[in-house]
Motif scaffolding. Structure first.
Motif, short mmCIF file in Angstrom:
data_model
loop_
_atom_site.label_atom_id
_atom_site.label_comp_id
_atom_site.label_asym_id
_atom_site.label_seq_id
_atom_site.Cartn_x
_atom_site.Cartn_y
_atom_site.Cartn_z
N VAL A 123 -12.67 100.74 -11.06
CA VAL A 123 -13.27 99.66 -10.27
C VAL A 123 -12.95 98.35 -10.98
O VAL A 123 -13.40 98.11 -12.09
N LYS A 124 -12.12 97.51 -10.35
CA LYS A 124 -11.77 96.21 -10.92
C LYS A 124 -12.85 95.20 -10.54
O LYS A 124 -13.20 95.09 -9.36
N LEU A 125 -13.33 94.48 -11.53
CA LEU A 125 -14.52 93.67 -11.28
C LEU A 125 -14.50 92.34 -12.01
O LEU A 125 -14.12 92.26 -13.17
N ASP A 126 -14.90 91.31 -11.29
CA ASP A 126 -15.25 90.02 -11.89
C ASP A 126 -16.53 89.57 -11.18
O ASP A 126 -16.48 89.01 -10.10
N PRO A 127 -17.69 89.83 -11.78
CA PRO A 127 -18.94 89.55 -11.09
C PRO A 127 -19.29 88.08 -10.99
O PRO A 127 -20.15 87.70 -10.19
N GLY A 128 -18.64 87.21 -11.80
CA GLY A 128 -19.06 85.82 -11.82
C GLY A 128 -20.52 85.75 -12.25
O GLY A 128 -20.91 86.32 -13.25
N VAL A 129 -21.36 85.08 -11.46
CA VAL A 129 -22.79 84.98 -11.80
C VAL A 129 -23.61 86.02 -11.06
O VAL A 129 -24.83 86.04 -11.16
N ALA A 130 -22.96 86.91 -10.30
CA ALA A 130 -23.70 87.92 -9.54
C ALA A 130 -24.08 89.10 -10.43
O ALA A 130 -23.41 89.40 -11.42
N PHE A 131 -25.17 89.78 -10.06
CA PHE A 131 -25.62 90.94 -10.81
C PHE A 131 -24.71 92.13 -10.52
O PHE A 131 -24.35 92.38 -9.38
N GLY A 132 -24.36 92.89 -11.56
CA GLY A 132 -23.61 94.12 -11.36
C GLY A 132 -22.31 94.18 -12.11
O GLY A 132 -21.24 94.09 -11.53
N THR A 133 -22.37 94.32 -13.44
CA THR A 133 -21.16 94.52 -14.24
C THR A 133 -20.99 95.99 -14.60
O THR A 133 -19.93 96.38 -15.08
N LEU A 179 -21.49 98.67 -6.19
CA LEU A 179 -21.91 99.95 -5.62
C LEU A 179 -21.17 100.25 -4.32
O LEU A 179 -20.77 101.39 -4.08
N SER A 180 -20.97 99.25 -3.49
CA SER A 180 -20.19 99.45 -2.27
C SER A 180 -18.77 99.87 -2.59
O SER A 180 -18.23 100.82 -2.00
N ILE A 181 -18.16 99.16 -3.53
CA ILE A 181 -16.78 99.47 -3.91
C ILE A 181 -16.70 100.86 -4.53
O ILE A 181 -15.81 101.65 -4.21
N GLY A 182 -17.67 101.19 -5.38
CA GLY A 182 -17.69 102.52 -5.98
C GLY A 182 -17.81 103.61 -4.93
O GLY A 182 -17.10 104.63 -5.00
#
Length: 306
Positions: A123-133, A179-182
């Motif tokens: 799962v490639k991720l850049d959460p920025g300021v959003a919750f969920g790393t 979670l959606s992406i997962g």
């Protein structure tokens, strides 16, 4: 280097000032100060934004109130806000490395090349300021619960006669969209992701692109349950919801509008001491708690329609 900091303000009685300072030190605050405010004490504390999520701040508020109850003093109030909104990403990105979660997931920062030889779902991720790393216990519990839902286990345990691979899910309070992406990478057919925070909506859209997911498979909108209701043509097969316990209890009654008799759900963002209250609300609204998974002071409820 610019940073964003949480500024915490606690208003408490003088009798528990020492207790408040101890609790803040244990929480990781790096600077504290206090001043008299009438008959009360106003305590300010600061810590880097990346060291605490909203869920952690909610837990801190609960602990402070419990301390006051034990000492039989008036309950304190805790307020928080972010100060210094300059770009802070470089201060924490250098410390965030790929992380394995559960048996199947690898959460990989989008700015780091993904490994080529892993058998895990990346799962490639850049959460920025959003919750969920993926670093918080509640996110990990939800991802592991999704693994269970989409693994080769008896359908009677899952509580659905439909193929898991065809599942359509709703992600309420999607944060970074992790979670959606997962769920989609595990084999879900479609996901509807909503969040009341526009920054979270933007983060989910960006992370959808990082993972090469079509916008028709992951539909993103600002809002809550009512936004899901407007998007869907028929009830969803599953719900994932990793937000604060108080908000979960508030939203549960409205979720009846988007579910079917076989719908399952994963609820987290719940402190262990809040699990009974959440379970009671769920049962009153037609849900049955199948399992409770816990990690540290947090828990995750895997539920189905009763």
């Amino acid at each position: 280097m610019a940073k964003t900091w949480w500024e915490l303000q606690i208003l408490c009685s003088p009798e528990i000032e020492d207790s408040v300072f101890w609790r803040l030190e244990e929480f990781g605050c790096r600077g504290t100060a206090s001043q008299k405010k009438g008959n009360l004490i106003s305590v300010q504390a600061y810590l880097p934004e990346f060291q605490a999520h909203l869920l952690d701040l909610a837990a801190l508020s609960l602990w402070l109130r419990q301390d006051a109850l034990c000492l039989e003093t008036p309950l304190p109030s805790l307020q928080w806000k972010l100060i210094d909104e300059e770009d802070w990403s470089s201060s924490w990105k250098q410390h965030w490395q790929p992380q394995e979660i559960g048996d199947r997931f690898l959460i990989n920062p989008s700015w780091i090349p993904a490994p080529q030889n892993t058998e895990r779902i990346v799962v490639k991720l850049d959460p920025g300021v959003a919750f969920g790393t993926g670093a918080h216990a509640t996110t990990q519990l939800c991802l592991e619960s999704l693994e269970m839902r989409f693994s080769d286990i008896p359908q009677s345990f899952v509580g659905s006669e439909e193929k898991k691979e065809a599942a359509v899910i709703a992600d309420i309070g999607c944060g970074s969209g992790i979670l959606s992406i997962g769920a989609l990478l595990l084999g879900a057919k479609k996901a509807y992701a909503v969040d009341v925070d526009s920054l979270a909506v933007n983060a989910t859209i960006e992370n959808r692109e990082f993972n090469g997911i079509d916008s028709e498979r992951l539909m993103v909108a600002q809002g809550s349950v009512e936004a899901i209701q407007k998007l869907i043509a028929e009830p969803v097969d599953g719900i994932v919801c990793n937000i604060l316990a108080d908000i979960i209890m508030e939203l549960v009654p409205s979720m009846s509008a988007i579910v079917k008799p076989t719908t399952w759900a994963i609820f987290s963002g719940i402190l262990l001491e809040q699990s009974n209250a959440v379970t009671e609300v769920l049962e009153k609204n037609g849900w049955l708690v199948a399992t409770l998974w816990k990690r540290k002071e947090w828990c995750c409820l895997n539920v189905r329609r009763s």
